[in-house]
Design a protein around this motif. Structure first.
Motif, mmCIF file in Angstrom:
data_model
loop_
_atom_site.group_PDB
_atom_site.id
_atom_site.type_symbol
_atom_site.label_atom_id
_atom_site.label_comp_id
_atom_site.label_asym_id
_atom_site.label_seq_id
_atom_site.Cartn_x
_atom_site.Cartn_y
_atom_site.Cartn_z
ATOM 1 N N ASP A 2 -40.382 97.423 -85.178
ATOM 2 C CA ASP A 2 -39.784 98.501 -85.828
ATOM 3 C C ASP A 2 -38.713 97.783 -86.901
ATOM 4 N N LYS A 3 -38.614 98.258 -87.888
ATOM 5 C CA LYS A 3 -37.606 97.562 -89.067
ATOM 6 C C LYS A 3 -36.311 97.898 -88.579
ATOM 7 N N SER A 4 -36.031 98.988 -88.000
ATOM 8 C CA SER A 4 -34.667 99.121 -87.507
ATOM 9 C C SER A 4 -34.296 98.441 -86.403
ATOM 10 N N GLU A 6 -35.530 95.291 -85.686
ATOM 11 C CA GLU A 6 -35.425 94.038 -86.347
ATOM 12 C C GLU A 6 -34.085 93.790 -87.023
ATOM 13 N N GLN A 7 -33.679 94.812 -87.714
ATOM 14 C CA GLN A 7 -32.093 94.657 -88.380
ATOM 15 C C GLN A 7 -31.200 94.614 -87.327
#
Length: 149
Positions: A2-4, A6-7
């Motif tokens: 998930d991008k969030s 990963e960030q």
């Protein structure tokens, strides 16, 4: 991934000041040591003494665990990572230069140290995460999520 998440991971890796590295001693006990690091994405670079206990441990067993924590003022803000992976001694000239460039970018004072020829007793390592445990107390006391990279 998930991008969030990963960030969240990259924010902690990119802004952490140091990490605690655990290697396996000959007697089977873990040895945890605080070290400075640099990174390129999730690849983590550290420098260690070539004759250090850490180096000896890694020559026998390249499995490592490490933690990186974000600064916090109270427990409700604790955020961090616990990473399991493997450490690789860098030997390739191109990889060594890349690791050195990452370290110098993060710690410019290393440039003077390298000019004074104090690097002959140092080894550069690349740690590649395989599993990450994401710790975020904002989601509840002891909240973790285990991810495979």
């Amino acid at each position: 991934m998930d991008k969030s998440i990963e960030q969240f991971i990259m924010d902690i890796i990119d802004h952490g000041k140091d990490l605690t590295l655990a290697t396996v001693r000959p007697d089977g006990y873990p040895q945890a040591t605080t070290v400075s690091y640099a990174n390129d994405g999730m690849d983590i670079y550290i420098g260690i003494g070539k004759d250090s206990q850490k180096a000896d441990n890694l020559r026998r067993n390249n499995k490592v665990s490490l933690t990186i924590n974000a600064p916090y003022k109270d427990w409700n803000e604790i955020k961090g990572l616990s990473i399991s992976g493997t450490a690789e001694f860098l030997n390739d000239a191109k990889e060594l230069q890349h690791a050195a460039d990452c370290m110098i970018k993060r710690f410019p004072q290393l440039l003077e140290w390298t000019k004074s020829n104090q690097t002959s007793d140092m080894l550069l390592l690349k740690i590649r995460p395989q599993f990450l445990s994401v710790l975020d107390y904002r989601k509840g006391f002891g909240h973790t999520e285990l991810l495979q990279v």
